[in-house]
Scaffold this active site. Structure first.
Site, PDB file in Angstrom:
ATOM      1  N   ASP A 202       0.898  -1.150   0.000  1.00 43.03           N
ATOM      2  CA  ASP A 202       0.000   0.000   0.000  1.00 43.03           C
ATOM      3  C   ASP A 202       0.931   1.193   0.000  1.00 43.03           C
ATOM      4  OD1 ASP A 202      -1.465   2.270   0.779  1.00 43.03           O
ATOM      5  OD2 ASP A 202      -3.029   0.986   1.574  1.00 43.03           O
ATOM      6  N   HIS A 203       1.049   1.870  -1.130  1.00 44.64           N
ATOM      7  CA  HIS A 203       2.144   2.848  -1.232  1.00 44.64           C
ATOM      8  C   HIS A 203       1.991   4.004  -0.250  1.00 44.64           C
ATOM      9  CE1 HIS A 203      -0.536   5.138  -3.928  1.00 44.64           C
ATOM     10  NE2 HIS A 203       0.246   6.166  -3.711  1.00 44.64           N
ATOM     11  N   LYS A 207       4.918   6.599   2.449  1.00 42.78           N
ATOM     12  CA  LYS A 207       5.065   8.054   2.518  1.00 42.78           C
ATOM     13  C   LYS A 207       5.601   8.446   3.887  1.00 42.78           C
ATOM     14  CE  LYS A 207       1.180   8.861  -0.626  1.00 42.78           C
ATOM     15  NZ  LYS A 207       1.552   9.617  -1.794  1.00 42.78           N
ATOM     16  N   HIS A 266      -5.778   2.807   1.186  1.00 38.57           N
ATOM     17  CA  HIS A 266      -5.064   3.963   1.723  1.00 38.57           C
ATOM     18  C   HIS A 266      -5.768   4.595   2.929  1.00 38.57           C
ATOM     19  CE1 HIS A 266      -3.093   3.219  -1.956  1.00 38.57           C
ATOM     20  NE2 HIS A 266      -3.799   3.992  -2.728  1.00 38.57           N
TER      21      HIS A 266
HETATM   22  C1  BG6 Z   1      -3.717   4.866  -6.274  1.00 41.24           C
HETATM   23  C2  BG6 Z   1      -5.077   4.953  -6.892  1.00 41.24           C
HETATM   24  O1  BG6 Z   1      -3.613   3.761  -5.420  1.00 41.24           O
HETATM   25  O2  BG6 Z   1      -3.452   6.037  -5.533  1.00 41.24           O
HETATM   26  C3  BG6 Z   1      -5.213   6.190  -7.752  1.00 41.24           C
HETATM   27  O3  BG6 Z   1      -5.326   3.806  -7.677  1.00 41.24           O
HETATM   28  C4  BG6 Z   1      -4.814   7.414  -6.963  1.00 41.24           C
HETATM   29  O4  BG6 Z   1      -6.529   6.332  -8.249  1.00 41.24           O
HETATM   30  C5  BG6 Z   1      -3.473   7.214  -6.298  1.00 41.24           C
HETATM   31  O5  BG6 Z   1      -4.791   8.514  -7.855  1.00 41.24           O
HETATM   32  C6  BG6 Z   1      -3.154   8.370  -5.371  1.00 41.24           C
HETATM   33  O6  BG6 Z   1      -1.840   8.231  -4.921  1.00 41.24           O
HETATM   34  P1  BG6 Z   1      -1.011   9.505  -4.467  1.00 41.24           P
HETATM   35  O7  BG6 Z   1       0.273   8.947  -3.955  1.00 41.24           O
HETATM   36  O8  BG6 Z   1      -0.855  10.380  -5.674  1.00 41.24           O
HETATM   37  O9  BG6 Z   1      -1.834  10.169  -3.416  1.00 41.24           O
END
Ligand code: BG6
Length: 515
Positions: A202-203, A207, A266
């Site tokens: 979960d990226h 952060k 997220h």
């Molecule tokens: C992704 C979603 O996981 O996260 C996208 O699939 C979204 O729809 C993105 O735009 C948002 O990531 P960040 O890091 O730009 O907030």
């Protein structure tokens, strides 16, 4: 008022190493010809190379259907990485390129995996990768289970308890489409891998400011005593995005929607970090155990509860920074009668001792006026009003805002006396900005996460039970929306803050914060 890192309070600050050293290994990228590998993964590995953080004995194996040679693979990535600039590009590339090796293969063909194994064995000799392997599945989700099964069949996964050499598998999102599919995928994964060999991405957890939630809460003593239902009036979590459906993403998004795309992963992660109990230590399981308890305290709702507590909506055409943009139904790949939500607002309460009765107000949407991810803790007002509130006063309701992105930092709003002979109050802000306080820029989320996989630290990855608890909450909402007679999505013009109907969720505690 602003704050800066205080080297006097910590003379070691400058001297502390910011990363640990990873063991030799080969990283196999499935989906190496795809968008994620080009935009995030390879650039993250390249930045590690530039900063000297990669182990000396290291290789990256691209696995894809294309009949590329190593040379083609390198030629494809050179311009992509060169675009990142840096005067040292040529020198870093000269070190990086020989580590890129291509292994052609099909995801479902066992022969391809036997060949991959030979390639990896050879790299152990030529590149000193010592039998350590990281398999990164940056592929469409229907391939997750088949790839893992084949890896097992080809003997590319080591026995469960073996620590060295290691085999680790990184699984991109989305992990499942609902609770049932996530559960089935977890079952398939567990046939081949031990939980400690699985790294679900979960990226948001990569952060820096998301990790700072724990630092702020548990590295200080002033917040914890008031971080509960006795002092907190409400908590708002927002992930607002300006983007609509870039690069023909509409086709995928239409099968997903804001609840799956942003909330299940997220936002549930942000919620669990804000609401969890202090862990016994910062080990992966201690932290994840506490996060799971939050997710297990999420409400169980009937369809009626869902209709009362959740608002879904879609953007129509509108204007963003003076430019006309199309509505969701007109986006490429989106069905003209689609009911997929591009915005969702949720009011929920956690069923536990710390938070019972405190509303958590979650909002996320595409085509909102501004990109901003923030968490605002709103505290109770003082029990009596001794002062006269001026315009811009909160009437004493202090607010702590954690800004996840952009303009990363935190600020505390409190009341101050307006100069003069009257006893009037106005809200002021004490502000901490990451950029100003720390000289080094925060690393990209994928840089941190890739390094953690190589180091074998799963703290910032989601565990089986976390994924399933989050899906349990989200799937009940989907089920209610699928019922006959369920309210259809409301509408909001692109460039607005979402539908007016979301206001009813918050009326009794205040209003949605302006971003
Ligand atoms: C992704 C979603 O996981 O996260 C996208 O699939 C979204 O729809 C993105 O735009 C948002 O990531 P960040 O890091 O730009 O907030």
């Amino acid at each position: 008022m602003s704050l800066a890192a205080d080297p006097e309070s910590n003379p070691l600050l400058e001297a502390l190493p910011t990363t640990r050293a990873a063991a030799p290994c080969a990283v196999v990228l499935f989906g190496v010809t795809g968008d994620l590998a080009h935009r995030k993964l390879m650039p993250a590995l390249f930045e590690h190379a530039r900063a000297g953080r990669l182990p000396a004995d290291f290789a990256i194996v691209g696995f894809a259907r294309r009949e590329w040679t190593d040379h083609d693979f390198r030629a494809d990535y050179e311009p992509v990485l060169a675009k990142r600039g840096g005067r040292d590009f040529a020198e870093v590339w000269a070190r990086f390129a020989p580590r890129l090796v291509f292994a052609p293969g099909k995801f479902d063909d066992i022969e391809s995996y036997h060949n991959l194994r030979k390639t990896l064995d050879r790299l152990d000799q030529t590149h000193g990768t010592a039998g350590n392997r990281v398999f990164y599945l940056a592929v469409s989700p229907e391939y997750f289970a088949p790839i893992i099964t084949r890896l097992g069949e080809a003997g590319l996964i080591y026995p469960r308890r073996q620590e060295t050499p290691f085999s680790r598998v990184v699984i991109e999102k989305p992990f499942g489409h609902d609770l049932a599919t996530a559960h089935a995928l977890n079952r398939d994964v567990s046939q081949v891998l031990d939980e400690n060999q699985v790294y679900r991405i979960d990226h948001y957890l990569g952060k820096e400011t998301v990790q700072n939630i724990l630092a702020l809460r548990f590295g200080n003593s002033i917040f914890e005593p008031i971080w509960n239902r006795r002092h907190v009036r409400s908590v708002q979590l927002v992930v607002a995005e300006e983007v609509g459906m870039p690069g023909g993403r509409g086709g995928y998004y239409d099968t997903s929607g804001a609840l799956r795309d942003m909330v299940q992963n997220h936002m549930m992660q942000l919620l669990s970090l804000v609401a969890m109990e202090p862990p016994a230590d910062l080990s992966a399981d201690a932290v994840r155990n506490e996060k799971v308890k939050v997710l297990e305290s999420l409400p169980r709702w009937s369809a009626g509860d869902v209709y009362r507590n959740v608002v879904r909506a879609q953007y129509t055409n509108g204007s963003m920074q003076g430019e006309e943009v199309v509505g969701y139904h007109q986006e490429k790949g989106v069905a003209s009668d689609s009911t997929t939500e591009t915005y969702v607002a949720i009011r929920l309460e956690l069923n536990n001792w710390r938070w019972a009765g405190v509303p958590f107000l979650l909002r996320t949407g595409k085509r909102l006026p501004k990109r901003a991810t923030e968490i605002a803790i709103q505290f109770d007002k003082p029990p009596t009003a001794l002062f006269e509130p001026e315009d811009g006063s909160l009437g004493g309701a202090n607010e702590l805002v954690l800004r996840i992105q952009p303009d990363e930092g935190a600020s505390l709003r409190f009341e101050a006396k307006v100069p003069g002979s009257r006893r009037r109050l106005q809200a002021v802000r004490m502000d901490f900005r990451y950029g100003a306080a720390f000289a080094t820029p925060s690393p990209e989320a994928y840089e941190r996460l890739l390094l953690d996989v190589m180091l074998g630290d799963p703290t910032l990855f989601t565990r089986t039970d976390e994924v399933e608890s989050a899906w349990r909450f989200v799937s009940q909402i989907h089920e209610a929306w699928a019922q006959p007679g369920a309210p259809l999505p409301d509408l909001y013009p692109a460039g607005s803050y979402g539908p007016a109907s979301a206001d009813r969720l918050i009326e009794d505690v205040g209003r949605w914060r302006r971003l």
